[in-house]
Every structure is written in structure tokens, then in C-alpha cells.
Design an enzyme around this catalytic site. Structure first.
Site, PDB file in Angstrom:
ATOM      1  N   ASP A 101      15.362  30.992 -34.509  1.00 44.78           N
ATOM      2  CA  ASP A 101      15.090  29.679 -34.196  1.00 44.78           C
ATOM      3  C   ASP A 101      15.326  28.779 -35.750  1.00 44.78           C
ATOM      4  O   ASP A 101      14.832  29.434 -36.765  1.00 44.78           O
ATOM      5  CB  ASP A 101      13.811  29.674 -33.426  1.00 44.78           C
ATOM      6  CG  ASP A 101      12.960  30.399 -34.491  1.00 44.78           C
ATOM      7  OD1 ASP A 101      13.543  31.598 -35.256  1.00 44.78           O
ATOM      8  OD2 ASP A 101      11.806  30.234 -34.534  1.00 44.78           O
ATOM      9  N   GLU A 102      15.216  27.628 -36.066  1.00 39.92           N
ATOM     10  CA  GLU A 102      14.640  26.456 -36.853  1.00 39.92           C
ATOM     11  C   GLU A 102      15.603  27.451 -37.807  1.00 39.92           C
ATOM     12  O   GLU A 102      15.299  26.640 -39.140  1.00 39.92           O
ATOM     13  CB  GLU A 102      13.657  25.976 -36.708  1.00 39.92           C
ATOM     14  CG  GLU A 102      13.085  25.534 -35.115  1.00 39.92           C
ATOM     15  CD  GLU A 102      11.330  25.666 -35.798  1.00 39.92           C
ATOM     16  OE1 GLU A 102      10.744  23.982 -35.088  1.00 39.92           O
ATOM     17  OE2 GLU A 102       9.981  27.142 -35.722  1.00 39.92           O
ATOM     18  N   SER A 103      16.893  27.325 -37.748  1.00 37.17           N
ATOM     19  CA  SER A 103      17.634  27.591 -39.061  1.00 37.17           C
ATOM     20  C   SER A 103      17.881  26.141 -39.883  1.00 37.17           C
ATOM     21  O   SER A 103      18.717  25.665 -39.049  1.00 37.17           O
ATOM     22  CB  SER A 103      19.290  28.601 -38.973  1.00 37.17           C
ATOM     23  OG  SER A 103      19.735  29.062 -39.415  1.00 37.17           O
TER      24      SER A 103
END
Ligand code: ACM
Length: 708
Positions: free
Chosen positions: A338-340
């Protein structure tokens, strides 16, 4: 029977709110509410939660006394035997009965035992395993049978929930229960990364999960703020990445065994390629930018990210995951995704060159490449992969479990494309939403539009306890009892969705959860006493029950809690996410406005008077305890809001003309009371008081109401 239920409800109410016993005015309100019948207080309904698939009350009861014995028939295995011992311990703890313990419950096959349990085989801790069970309570015998010992574990919890007190002492109502879960994956995510959660916190929450038939601990073990697992291969990970707060491998093994004993799988999460700062404190060469790095003290999405162009990254992760699969036997490992944040990838010429070489047109494609490499590694270690919805990119292998967190769309899309999936969107406990919001959030709502085959790919869901704003002292109050509502959503039939009935049962379950050492109820008063530096905290309790922490991300966005080192010991931290009193107050406003309801009217008036007068009693605390001063305006605001509510009631009851200026003035004053977010809290009762004020305005000139 109804007598029994009425008294049980009353006991539950008072036990859930022990402060009421300390403060006379509160007791009075509780009793008035019971007299009013409460919201949906369906007397005669069992307090089972999750609600079983089928339950029939057959009449009569089984009397529980000191001759009670439990015995297995056949070979139920050690897990069920230990569960039977825990069952007896909890039963005795609740009832105070001194039940014979020598040889009980191991009197195997004893045909004279009062409670017989048996199963056909030992269950495996894998998704899809049979957890069904049947209970028959007749006046002379309790029988629990299940295909697997896991079903027995679930059944023991139901039998305990059936225990009720009444004029004859403790009894089990005679019932036939046939039960099995709707979804096979019913999880709770614990985030040990942002704040470390000591072993006893995890353990007591595993007990809470088992009590409401949840079966997966999703353990978020690595974050920007902390790397929480001991690695013998790469000791720098926990040594430099954790501030000394990590689980030893022995502790992990113990916790995994503790969970397995309760029929709970433990799926570890190692979040990659983003949310990974703590890995780089010791191993900066794995990152997409040079560093140096140290564990993050702040929150929010960071730029740090693994370098997918570095072949050593894959060798490192291969060895690391090999070590971890030796610790975590579960079939699944969650690798985040997530949310890289692609910024460090964009700035790194080596990574740009790598993308060109591999023909990867975007950072999403680069992440998909990274995910595919990790999947290969996991498969080699005999594990399946789960990840957050961002990993759902073209070309992703069909074996991966997709966990949705930003919306239900990803889950539905994943199921259509052939992926199995989990719902967590709508189950974020850190957002301090009411239990009802989570309860009505269905992984497969009516009209979902999926074919039966696609719908079958939705395995269930997980409550998510992100720990940015919790400490070991406050986390239980964020998890419980709201997670029990999610547990019911994931276990019970879709049609079980009566919110008032859920809240009624939730109160009983909340009390029962305390027997595991969960602190969700008791820590509030302990924290208030510490803030006040005093034993008498009555007025602070009244205030605490009229406010709620800001919902959603508003508390985070105010930025008052700046780092992981914040003590999290303020008023807002002591207050649970949802006030039962305010919910009852709002329901009584509805009852009052919809007709002639003297009990609701009396309850409203008493509550409003209590709130109006409380500020005077609370004032000495604000003088003596600087830490409480921030909520003084809130206390004053509560008094003002209550005064407005009383005026509105008086207007309606007396039929006095509010007049446009008076009515709108009241409402404008209330509007002001909603704005300032004092102490990162809100006056939870204001919307209901607004309804009173609006009704008073409308009622101008109407005849007097007869209620008083
Ligand atoms: C997430 O909340 N970033 C999974």
C-alpha cells in the site's frame, strides 16, 4: 422467562457502566432508561453475539450448580480439552460457583456428565475449514457436537453466552443451536509497527477475538516507525529498527501457539515496498535513495521505499522471508504493497534505467514487477501471498488475496477478475466510527451484482486497528466492543442487521470481554483519575460520556499528536470512540419527538439537567489539574447545549411559541458548539439536541404536548 431477561439486561447495563453505581444521579438515569424500555430492548431475545445461523428456544432451562461437570466423548484432542478447561474457569468466574475441578473436565466419556462435547476430527487452521457446531440444551443435559474441534471452540463460546442469571440462580435456557460462519476469514489487524504492543496486549486481544469467533490475527509487524520481529539472520533489523521494542522469536512462537489454541490463524504482514523506513535504519543499501535512515517518529505516508532495481534486495528478502516462514506456519504471508510513494524511484537514475531495460512504463508497473518477484520467493517458501489493493495490477498472479481498504470497488473488481479478497474498507477502528457503521458494512451487500462463483471469492474481512493514536493502555477501548459488531457481520447471516438489537447484545458481550483482562471499560476511569490526581472523578465521567473523539482523520489532521513519543494520556485518549449514553439519548429524542412518551421525556430531562449542572461540579478539576484545562470549554459547552435542549423541551411541552428568532438563535448557538474541536473531541449529543431545537422551532404555535 421474561423476568430473567429483564434482570439480566439490568445487570448488564449497570456492570457496563460501573461509575453509575458510584454517582447517584447516573444510577437514576440508568434506571429510568430501563423503565423506558431502552432502544430495541427485545426482552426474550438471547444475548448471543455473533447471532447463530439457527437458534430455537425449546422451553425450560438447565439449572447450573456446583454439580456441573463437563466431559468429552471420543477423542476431541488437546486443543478442545484445554478449551473446556478455560470454559469451566470462565463459567466459575462469572457465576462464583465452586464446580468440582479434580478430573473435570477430563472425565472422558462419563455418561453422567452434565455437559458432553464431541467432534469427529481435528480441524486445520486454513481458510475454508469447518467451524460449524450444534448445541442442544435440555433440562438434564448439555450437548455440543461438531465435525471439528474448531467447531467445539466456537460452540463453547456460545454456551458461555447462554449462561444467564435469574430467580432460580444461574441457568442455561433450553435451546437448539445450529451454527456455522457466513465467511471463512474473520480477522483483526493489530499494528505493532507504529506503536509496539506488548505480548500481553496481543494475548488478551486474541482471547477477545476467540470470544466472538474471529479466526485470523493479521499482524502488521513492520512499519516506518518500527520493525518488531527479531531476525537472527539480519539482527540490524530489530536492533536499529525498533527502539528495543520487538518480539523475540520465542515470544512469536508462543503467541502463534496461543492463537492456534484458540482456533486463530496468525498471518504476519511485512509491508513492502513502502512503509519500510525501519528496515533501512540498519540496511540503507536496500532503499531507493541513499539515506541515512532512522525509524520514523512522525506519521503520514513517507517517501522511503525499497529499490526494486537492486538484485541484493531480492536475495535479502528471500533469506528474510525464509526465516519468517519458519516462525509463522500460516499458509499466507501479507506483503503490504500500500501507499508506495514513487518519488524516490523517479529521482534514482539506476531505477529509471532499470525501468527502461525491463520495459516498465510507470511506477505501477515497476511495483507490479516487484510484487511478482516477491510472489515467486514466497511460493518457493511454500506460502501464499496477500496484499493491499494497490497490488492489483495487470498481470498479477491469480493466487494472491487482495485486501481492500480504500473502497469496496477493489474487492468487487478483484472477485470479477478471479482473485479472492477481503474487505477492510469500512472496518477501520482507528477512525472512531460508531459500531453501527461497521455493522452495516457488508462484504457482500444485497445487490452486489457478482455471480455465485465470483461472490464465493470474497473470503470475508478484517477489522483494522492502526496504532498511530493508541497506546497499550488505550488500544482495547478502540478495539472493543466495536470489533464484536464486525465479528457478527462476518459470522452471521446477511439478514441479521437490526442495529438496536446488536447494541443490546454488544453491551452484554462488552462486559463478558473483561474476563480476558481487556481494559476497554476500566481504563477510562483509571486514566481520568490519573489526569485529575483525585479519587472523585464523577463530573469527569459525566463529561467523558457526553463527548467522543473526533471521527475519521480529523484528529490526525489537527496534528496535535506529532510523534510516536506522544504519551497519549489526555482526556481524548481516555474517552472511548462511542458513547452508549449519547446513543440512548438520541434514541429518546426520537421517541420523544414521535409522540407521547413520558419515560423518554423524563430520561431526556434528567440527562440534560445532569449535563447542565455538571460544569459547576467539574470546575475544581480544571483548577487543580492543568492537564484537564483543555476540556474546560467543552464542559462549559455541554452545559450550554443542555440548557438549549431543556429550553427546547420546555417550549414543546408547554406549547410556548419559540418564535423564529429564539428558535434559530438556539440552533445557531449549537452550531458554534460543534466547531472548535476542543481537545480533539466533539460534543456527541449536540446533533440530538439540535433535533430538539429544530422541533421546538417548528412547533411554534402548536398546542401543548401532554408529556412532562
Ligand atoms: C492502509 O491503510 N494503508 C492499508
Amino acid at each position: 422467562m421474561s423476568l430473567i431477561f429483564a434482570s439480566r439486561w439490568e445487570n448488564g447495563y449497570n456492570a457496563a457502566m460501573p461509575r453509575r453505581q458510584q454517582h447517584g444521579r447516573c444510577v437514576l438515569i440508568g434506571l429510568l432508561w430501563i423503565a423506558a424500555g431502552g432502544t430495541g430492548s427485545a426482552a426474550g431475545t438471547l444475548d448471543l453475539l455473533p447471532h447463530p445461523a439457527r437458534v430455537v428456544e425449546t422451553g425450560g432451562r438447565f439449572l447450573l450448580d456446583e454439580t456441573f461437570t463437563v466431559a468429552a466423548v471420543g477423542e476431541p484432542g488437546d486443543r478442545a480439552r484445554r478449551a473446556a478447561v478455560r470454559f469451566l474457569d470462565r463459567f466459575c468466574g462469572r457465576t462464583g460457583l465452586f464446580v468440582r475441578r479434580d478430573g473435570n473436565p477430563s472425565d472422558e466419556g462419563d455418561p453422567r456428565a452434565s455437559f458432553i462435547y464431541k467432534c469427529e476430527r481435528l480441524g486445520s487452521l486454513v481458510p475454508g475449514e469447518d467451524e460449524s457446531y450444534r448445541i442442544t440444551v435440555s433440562p438434564d443435559r448439555v450437548l455440543l457436537v461438531a465435525p471439528t474441534d474448531l467447531g467445539l471452540l466456537r460452540g463453547f463460546e456460545t454456551v458461555l453466552q447462554l449462561v444467564e442469571g435469574g430467580p432460580e440462580g444461574y441457568v442455561l435456557p433450553c435451546v437448539q443451536v445450529e451454527d456455522e460462519p457466513r465467511f471463512t476469514w474473520r480477522g483483526l489487524l493489530l499494528d505493532s509497527g507504529r506503536h509496539f504492543l506488548p505480548v500481553e496486549v496481543v494475548r488478551r486481544n486474541l482471547d477477545g477475538m476467540a470470544a466472538v469467533k474471529m479466526n485470523v490475527l493479521h499482524w502488521h509487524l513492520t512499519e516506518d516507525q518500527g520493525f518488531r520481529v527479531e531476525s537472527k539472520l539480519f539482527p540490524g533489523l530489530h536492533q536499529l529498527g525498533s527502539d528495543g521494542l520487538y518480539y523475540t522469536q520465542a515470544e512469536i512462537r508462543d503467541l502463534v501457539a496461543y492463537a492456534a489454541d484458540r482456533g486463530i490463524r496468525v498471518m504476519p504482514e511485512f509491508d513492502l515496498p513502502g512503509h519500510a523506513t525501519s528496515w533501512f535504519a540498519a540496511y540503507p543499501e536496500l532503499a531507493g535513495a541513499p539515506g541515512p535512515y532512522r525509524v520514523s517518529r512522525t506519521f503520514g505516508v513517507q517517501l522511503t521505499v525499497f529499490n526494486p532495481a537492486n538484485p541484493n534486495v531480492y536475495a535479502f528478502l528471500d533469506a528474510f522471508l525464509g526465516e519468517m516462514t519458519g516462525l509463522f506456519p500460516d499458509a499466507y504471508v501479507h506483503l503490504g504493497g500500500d501507499e508506495s510513494n514513487g518519488m524516490h524511484w523517479d529521482r534514482n537514475p539506476e531505477i529509471q534505467e532499470f525501468k527502461r531495460e525491463k520495459g516498465l512504463a510507470s511506477n505501477e508497473e515497476l511495483q507490479a514487477y516487484f510484487t511478482a518477484r516477491l510472489l515467486e520467493i514466497l511460493k518457493r517458501h511454500g506460502r501464499r501471498m496477500a496484499g493491499w489493493e494497490e497490488i492489483l495490477q495487470p498481470g498479477l498472479s491469480g493466487e494472491v488475496v487482495i485486501q481492500s481498504w480504500r473502497g469496496t470497488g477493489a474487492l468487487i473488481a478483484a472477485a470479477r477478475k478471479g482473485y479472492t479478497g477481503l474487505l477492510s474498507h469500512g472496518y477501520y477502528l482507528d477512525l472512531c466510527q460508531p459500531a453501527s457503521d461497521h455493522y452495516l458494512n457488508d462484504p457482500l451487500p444485497e445487490g452486489h451484482g457478482l455471480t455465485p462463483e465470483e461472490a464465493g471469492r470474497i473470503l470475508g474481512g478484517e477489522a483494522a486497528m492502526w496504532s498511530g493514536l493508541v497506546s497499550p493502555e488505550t488500544i482495547d477501548s478502540r478495539i472493543w466492543p466495536r470489533t464484536a459488531a464486525i465479528a457478527e457481520r462476518l459470522w452471521s447471516r446477511r439478514g441479521v442487521r437490526d442495529v438496536d438489537d446488536m447494541y443490546r447484545r454488544l453491551e452484554t458481550v462488552s462486559c463478558a470481554l473483561e474476563e480476558h483482562g481487556l481494559t476497554h471499560l476500566k481504563n477510562r476511569d483509571m486514566m481520568l483519575r490519573r489526569l485529575a490526581g483525585a479519587m472523585d472523578i464523577g463530573p469527569l465521567c459525566v463529561l467523558a460520556e457526553a463527548v467522543e473523539p473526533l471521527e475519521g482523520y480529523r484528529r490526525q489532521s489537527l496534528g496535535r499528536v506529532k510523534t510516536t513519543l506522544d504519551p497519549l494520556t489526555r482526556f481524548v485518549d481516555a474517552v472511548p470512540p462511542e458513547s452508549g449514553l449519547v446513543r440512548r439519548f438520541a434514541a429518546s429524542v426520537g421517541a420523544f419527538l414521535s409522540g407521547n412518551d413520558p419515560a423518554a421525556s423524563a430520561f431526556l430531562r434528567r440527562t440534560l439537567e445532569l449535563w447542565r449542572d455538571n460544569h459547576e461540579s467539574a470546575k475544581p478539576h480544571f483548577l487543580d489539574a492543568p492537564a484537564l484545562r483543555e476540556v474546560e470549554p467543552l464542559s462549559r459547552g455541554l452545559a450550554e447545549a443542555a440548557e438549549i435542549g431543556l429550553q427546547a423541551m420546555e417550549t414543546m411541552i408547554a406549547g410556548r411559541k419559540a418564535g423564529p428568532s429564539r428558535g434559530s438563535g438556539l440552533r445557531a448557538a449549537l452550531e458554534d458548539l460543534k466547531k472548535p474541536f476542543i481537545g480533539e473531541l466533539e460534543l456527541a449529543a449536540v446533533p440530538a439536541i439540535e433535533r430538539l431545537a429544530a422541533a421546538a422551532e417548528k412547533s411554534a404555535g402548536k398546542p401543548a404536548r401532554r408529556t412532562s
